[in-house]
Structures are given as C-alpha cells and as structure tokens.
Enzyme design. Structure first.
Site, PDB file in Angstrom:
ATOM      1  N   GLU A 523       0.806  -1.229   0.000  1.00  0.00           N
ATOM      2  CA  GLU A 523       0.000   0.000   0.000  1.00  0.00           C
ATOM      3  C   GLU A 523       0.837   1.277   0.000  1.00  0.00           C
ATOM      4  OE1 GLU A 523      -0.683  -2.678   1.782  1.00  0.00           O
ATOM      5  OE2 GLU A 523      -2.638  -3.282   1.030  1.00  0.00           O
ATOM      6  N   HIS A 590     -12.921  -5.101   7.542  1.00  0.00           N
ATOM      7  CA  HIS A 590     -13.584  -4.838   6.266  1.00  0.00           C
ATOM      8  C   HIS A 590     -14.825  -4.005   6.476  1.00  0.00           C
ATOM      9  CE1 HIS A 590     -11.030  -8.299   5.430  1.00  0.00           C
ATOM     10  NE2 HIS A 590     -10.925  -7.777   4.224  1.00  0.00           N
TER      11      HIS A 590
END
Ligand SMILES: Cc1ncc(C[n+]2csc(CCOP(=O)(O)OP(=O)(O)O)c2C)c(N)n1
Length: 806
Positions: A523, A590
């Site tokens: 990332e 999530h």
C-alpha cells in the site's frame, strides 16, 4: 596525463578542480551554517559535510529531465547541478519565507530540504525535460522512497505507451532516470525494502544511492541491520541480462575516480536498459556530527573519530588531485581561500536579505510607537519601553514585534481611536503578510483547482437502464481510459481481475497492462507510485483495496502527498486520485470507517464520501478535471445495488463541498454521508410515521465541507440537528458539528441540543449481530432522534418504547 577514468568519461583537469572547489564550498557552507545555529541566528541545522565527493560524481551523471528524490544530506549534489546557490542555502537555514530567495519551500521546511520549482506561477507545469527535477524533501526518514517507484515507472510508461509520445515536455521516450538517496540507518525501515522490491518487480530506471556513514544519529549499523548492507542487497542482484533484479555495486565514498565510474555506469544501465541500480557508498563520514542538536563525540569513540578524519572525502580528494599532478599545493590553497571567502560573502548577503523586510517593518513600528507616545502621554512610559524592546531585537521577527504591538494596543486601550489606528493598521498588514507566507497553498489557488470545476448534473433518459453500482464505474472508467492516455489505474487485483469489485473488469484487456495494472500488496508504494507518476504529468488512479488498509499508505498520504503543494510553497503538485472503499461490510478489517483519522491527517487533499457509484463517478470526473489530490471512499456494500445509469456519464461532475438534501423535511436535520445515508433514510421513514418530519442531508464531501451553507439553511428551518456516521464517537460527527455550529454559526438556530450518533468506540465486529451492535442501526437512529422530540414535548412524543415508571 589525465588519469584514465577521466579520459574515459571526457573529464578535464578543470572539471576536477571545479568539483574540488564545490566540495570546499560545501564544507565551508556546512561549517558556517553550523556556526549560525550556535550563534542563535538560525533555529536548527543539518548539513551535507562528509558526503561531498559521491554527490559530485552523481551530479555529473544527472541529466536534464532526470529526477532526484532524496534527503537532507544532498547539499553538494544540489549545488553541483546548479539548483542551490550559497545564498539559497543560507536563506533556507534562516527560514526566509520569500520564494525569490528560498525557492525550495519558501521558509516552510527545515534547512537542507531541497526541491526545484516544477510549476509556473500560474500552477501549470514547466517543461520537465528541459530541467533538473528535484522533489520537495520531507523529514520522515525513508519517505522519499515510495515516490521513487512512480518517478521511475513514469519513464517505463513514457517508453512503452505510444499514446504518451506527444507529451515531450515530460519525457523523451522514457530516457529519464529517477535517482534516490537514503542514509544507511534508514535502510532498516520497511519503506526502503518495499520500494526496492516494487522497483525490482517493475524493472524501472531507478538509481538508489545509500550514503553509509555507519550510524543513524548515535546508533551504529549493528543495531540497524542484520548483516552488512551490501551482503543483504546482493539478493537483489540480477544474475544475467535476462534475469530480473538490480545491478548492485559498492564504492568507497572518498574515491573520486571510482565514484565517477560507478555513477556513469549506473546512469547508462538505468537509462538505456531500464535496469535499476543500487550504489552502496561506504566509508563516509560526518565531520560535524548528525545535526546541530548535539555533538557526535558523545557516541563515537576516539578511534572512530580518528578513522573519520583519515577517511574524510575532502581530504582524500585533495590528496588524489596532488598525487595525480592535477594541481599544485599552492593552487589548491588559493582555490580554498577564494572559496571560503565566497561562502562568507554569500552568508552575509543572505542574512541581510532575510533581515531587510523585518527591519523595515520594525523601523515603521518604532516610528508609530513614538508617534503614539507623543499623542497619548498617559502611555508614554510603556510605549517608550516597548520601543526599546523593538530596538533591542537582533532580528525583529514578527513573532516578537506582533507581541509588542499587542501590549502597545493594551496600553492605548483608552486612548482615542485615531491614536491606535496606525498601530492597528500595522498589525493587520504584518499579520496578513505572515498568513501569506505560511498559510497559502494548502489547496490549489489556481483556476485548475478541483473546487473550480463546473458542475454538470447527471442527465437521465426516460428509459435509463438500471445497472449494478460496479457497472456504473466500469463504464465510467472505460470512458476515462479511452479519452485520456495520461490516466493510469493500478492496485491490488485491479489489472487482470479488474478489481475485487469489478469496476475495471475487462479494461486491462482493452487498454493494456501498463494502463490498468496489478500491483503487489504494497500500500505505501502504491501511494508512492501514484505520487511519482502525478509529478511526472500523468493522472494516476491508485486503488487501496479497503479503507482499513489505507493505514499502510496513510503515512505517505499524510506526510508526502497532502503536503506537496504546501511544503513547496506552490512549487510542486501531485494530482493523485486515491480510490478505496469502506464503511460497512464484515468484521473488524472490512467495515472500518476511520474517517476522522483520515480527514485530520490529509489536510491538503480532498476527501469525498459518495453514497453511491454514480456520485463516485461524478467525483472522479471532477478530480480528473482539477489538479489536486483527492481520495474517494466508495460504499463497500453498494456495488451490487442497482442505480440508474446517466446518459452523460463521461461529462457529469459532482461539485466538491456541496451537500445534497436527499429527503426534505421540516422538524429535524439529519446530517450524514456514505453508507449511513440509506440507514438514515429508513429511520426518517419510521420517524415520519410518528409525526417527525426529518430532513436528511448527504454531506458527500468532508474536505471541503459544505461550502455553500446548505446545512445551516436547513437548520434555520428545522432548528434541530443530528450528525450521524459510522466513525468513532467524537470522530467525524464532531468535525461536522464544529463546521456547522461553530464555523457556520448554526448554533443560533438551535432549539434543542445538538446530537451525534456514531459507532461504538471499538472496532466493528463480525456478522449480522456484530454489525448491529457496532454501528448505528435504523433502530438506534429512530430511538435517539425520537428522544430528542420527547425532551421537547413529552406529551406529544411519549416514550412508548420504555416501561412506564411505577
Ligand atoms: C521516521 C523518522 N524517524 C526518526 C527520525 C529522526 N531522525 C532523523 S535523521 C535520523 C537518522 C538517520 O540516519 P541515516 O539514515 O543513516 O542518515 P544520516 O543522517 O546518517 O545521513 C533519525 C533517526 C525521522 N526524521 N524520521
């Protein structure tokens, strides 16, 4: 006879002496800079002494169009490429906030944080292929690395993609090398290894210099690295022309001819073959220690200090010149004397230029204090004393003179207005100057700002098809990739699969693997890749697969991307679009909605939270037409929901900072965004059944926030407001409350206390019940908003859901 290596690279005796002179200048500049801090004339100093010689060799390999992303030691390199004068070096040390004197950061950054002005004064790009390009430095060690991925990848894209060949101001067929510098101790950081790996995978033209002086401040390499760094780096060495990897070389930092050879070779391999190179530059020293914060004699042994003196590059370079007969002792002595004089003179000029405007302001202040003292004898003694304070200031910093003016105004508070007026005017003017110096360029001030993009509403045909949310995006990205070759999309699973939610489905097959790219799970360097590409004139859309994993990239977003424009005082920009998804799905990682963390850490970016994919597309369109970085957080559970497809998908834009009233009502204003919009709308329907008519507003854009005052307008009507989201208590709801009640003055319309409804302070739990008990539900919103009305009128709105009191 010239030494062979110089002949090989067409260097003359004059070139060598030119380099030696630069080394001497730099050493002297470091020494005097250090002294300025010790004398209290500057706040802090960190210098490049001891690293001069390799940087001279580097500068000789650096070409117009190339890029450098490095750190505070690169002073000699900057001077050698002609992008740092001695005056500018000292101006930055003093904190001169005028970019005519200090073009790297306009006084915003510490000294030796370099950068070139990549933009014209109107915010348009300068021709990069005609310039030396230096990215504005940041202080967090290692943070110069992730963007190297994008800077180097841009060369690959400019070489591979025919559709980019017209952009000659940015590249000439990808012949540009992206150069990085990093300290040995910083090689202990993850960012370094993640960057190396990404560059190795991509095989892009990067050359990384490690300046190894064996310490990181006081901590030696044995505490930083498992093994000798060179040994560790060997694993990246390619094993032949067909192998993937780096060319890894070690070279001594005091050995001028070896360094010339190493840098020339690195430049050739990277430029021609697009093979990355690591140059491990060893046996470097730090004659004046790490920085002005303290002496290195505290942690280096006598033996080490002795060794450093003997291996000092400047000394060795000098000896080599004499040994090779390139100059005589007398010639070098004369050169050194002249160079040192030059530095002293530059220091004087830079200091005078820095002080002059402050001095002018202070002179005027002295005159105004005298004048006021005459006009108002009651305060004469105080004003005379204050005048004495101004005169006693070595450098009349505004931080000091503005305090003196406040005290003068306090002494004059009962004097006639006409006596105070000139001092008030002085204060206003000086304050405005300070704001101009330090607070401009957080966002783009130019017509190309994303906030200036005209609004184009979506247009729907009578028979507009209903499609799944992801299909809206899929069609939208197809249009965008087709019309603008600068758009490059990438992220985990974005390429072959088309993204975990299919928004890029089929687009890699259509536009090729360099336009729609898969990346590794990395990332921070996905973000860095985007920054580098954006700096080189491309329009990256970088995908971070889930909002929860943005934390890995958040440091780079916060420290690098969000500050580019501001920290360069309008000299650089990186119009990156970050795409991610979040708020509500399953389980701790999530379903996060870490919006407050985000909005508070990325000021300088736009933060957009569309409730559906059509609005997301509108925001992407807006951002693509502007020149600023932004992040769009899509609603994770919205990809399969049906949306009507607008006719003008490629044209329509959603303006930044403009909320939308999604349900008009009269009794209470419910302010929310993202996935919560649907929940709040359902709660509003339930409330309507018990006689509460809620107005629901979708904020849509958190940064900027409601620039037209839509929410206050609603408050004037309803006199009650509730802020709702899925963030932690006191998070983005508190931010929205401050915006509406304090900044927009909404408090004056309130008839009930303001209310916030947010998620639990813990992370969201898994499963249907986990979600229910972690995030605001329709039930919770109903009960809490109803409670507000019960407080108002218990008879009309009794607590029918509570047991009656006995
Ligand atoms: C992320 C981060 N951690 C800590 C620091 C404080 N710091 C500044 S320089 C430095 C040492 C860096 O050593 P090295 O990478 O070897 O470079 P050198 O200064 O020796 O050239 C440290 C710990 C920082 N600036 N950033």
């Amino acid at each position: 006879m010239l030494p062979q290596v110089l002949e090989k690279f067409a260097l003359s005796r004059d070139d060598v002496l030119h380099d030696y002179r630069l080394a001497v200048l730099n050493r002297e500049a470091s020494r005097l800079g250090y002294q300025e801090v010790m004398l209290g004339k500057a706040q802090f100093g960190i210098f490049g002494d001891g690293k001069e010689v390799p940087q001279l060799a580097w500068a000789r390999a650096f070409r117009k169009g190339d890029w450098r992303t490095g750190y505070y030691r690169d002073q000699t390199f900057m001077m050698a490429i002609g992008e740092l004068t001695l005056e500018q070096f000292f101006a930055q040390l003093y904190g001169h906030a005028d970019v005519r004197y200090e073009p790297a950061c306009g006084g915003r950054n510490m000294n030796n944080h370099f950068g070139t002005r990549l933009l014209n004064p109107d915010g348009t790009w300068k021709p990069q292929t005609e310039n030396y390009n230096v990215v504005a430095d940041v202080s967090p060690t290692g943070s110069q690395m992730p963007r190297l991925v994008g800077l180097a990848l841009a060369s690959k894209l400019y070489r591979e993609l025919d559709e980019l060949q017209a952009l000659t101001q940015f590249s000439r067929r990808g012949n540009e090398v992206a150069w990085a510098s990093i300290g040995n101790a910083t090689c202990a950081e993850g960012l370094f290894w993640e960057t190396l790996n990404a560059i190795g995978v991509l095989q892009v033209p990067a050359v990384i210099s490690v300046w190894d002086d064996e310490y990181g401040i006081s901590v030696p390499n044995e505490y930083q690295l498992t093994k000798d760094l060179y040994q560790m780096l060997q694993g990246f060495q390619r094993r032949g022309p067909d192998d993937r990897g780096f060319e890894v070389r070690q070279v001594k930092g005091w050995d001028y001819p070896a360094l010339i050879e190493a840098y020339q070779e690195a430049s050739r391999v990277a430029r021609a073959e697009h093979v990355p190179v690591i140059l491990h530059v060893v046996e470097l020293v730090q004659p004046s220690g790490h920085s002005t914060s303290g002496s290195h004699t505290r942690y280096k042994s006598r033996e080490r200090l002795q060794w450093e003196a003997e291996h000092d590059g400047l000394r060795r370079f000098r000896a080599w010149i004499l040994e090779q007969g390139l100059a005589t002792e007398e010639e070098l002595a004369a050169l050194e004397k002249a160079a040192k004089r030059e530095v002293r003179q530059a220091l004087k000029r830079a200091h005078a230029a820095f002080v002059a405007p402050r001095k002018q302001e202070a002179d005027e202040l002295v005159r105004l204090l005298e004048q006021a003292a005459q006009q108002y004898p009651a305060a004469q003694a105080t004003l005379t004393a204050l005048k004495g304070e101004v005169l006693a200031l070595d450098v009349p910093y505004r931080a000091a003179t503005l305090g003196i003016v406040r005290r003068a105004l306090m002494a004059l508070r009962e004097a006639p207005g006409a006596v105070r007026a000139p001092l008030i005017r002085w204060r206003k003017q000086v304050e405005a100057g300070g704001r101009r110096d330090y607070s401009t360029f957080l966002y783009s001030p130019w017509p190309s700002a994303a906030t200036q993009v005209p609004e184009v509403p979506p247009r729907y045909a009578a028979d507009a098809p209903e499609v799944a949310g992801f299909e809206v995006l899929n069609k939208f990205f197809d249009i965008v990739l087709g019309r603008d070759p600068r758009v490059i999309a990438f992220g985990e699973d974005v390429g072959h699969l088309g993204g975990v939610n299919q928004a890029f489905r089929g687009l890699q097959a259509k536009y090729g693997p360099w336009r729609v790219m898969d990346t590794g799970i990395r990332e921070a360097t996905i973000l860095g890749q985007a920054i580098g590409l954006a700096l080189r004139g491309l329009r990256p859309i970088a995908e971070i697969q889930y909002l929860d994993y943005l934390l890995y990239a958040l440091q780079i977003m916060s420290d690098d991307l969000a500050t580019v424009l501001w920290r360069s005082a309008g000299g650089q920009k990186a119009p990156v679009i970050v795409r991610t998804r979040g708020h509500r799905l399953v389980g701790i990682w999530h379903a996060g909605s870490l919006m407050a963390g985000l909005i508070h850490l990325v000021r300088g970016m736009h933060v957009l939270v569309p409730r559906d994919m059509t609005r997301a597309a509108g925001f992407y369109n807006t951002l693509l037409q502007g020149d600023e970085p932004g992040i769009v957080v899509e609603v994770l559970n919205g990809y399969r929901l049906k949306e009507r497809l607008p006719d003008n998908l490629g044209e329509f834009t959603v303006p930044l900072g403009v909320p939308e009233i999604v349900r008009p009502g009269n009794d209470v204003t419910l302010v929310t965004y993202g996935a919560m919009v649907r929940i709040v709308l359902q709660a509003a329907e339930a409330l309507a059944q018990v006689g509460i008519d809620a107005e629901v507003i979708d904020v849509q854009s958190l940064l900027p926030f409601d620039v037209r005052g839509v929410i206050v307008e609603s408050l004037r009507k309803t006199n009650r407001v509730v802020f709702l989201d899925e963030d932690v208590p006191g998070g983005t709801t508190a931010y929205m409350m401050q915006e509406v009640l304090e900044k927009q003055g909404g408090y004056q319309w309130l008839d009930s206390p303001p209310l916030t409804i947010s998620a639990q302070p813990h992370r969201p739990a898994y499963g249907f019940d986990g979600d229910y008990f972690s995030k605001p539900s329709v039930d919770e919103v109903f009960y809490k908003v109803y409670g507000l009305f019960h407080e108002l009128n218990p008879r009309r709105w009794p607590l029918f859901f509570e047991e009656p009191e006995a």
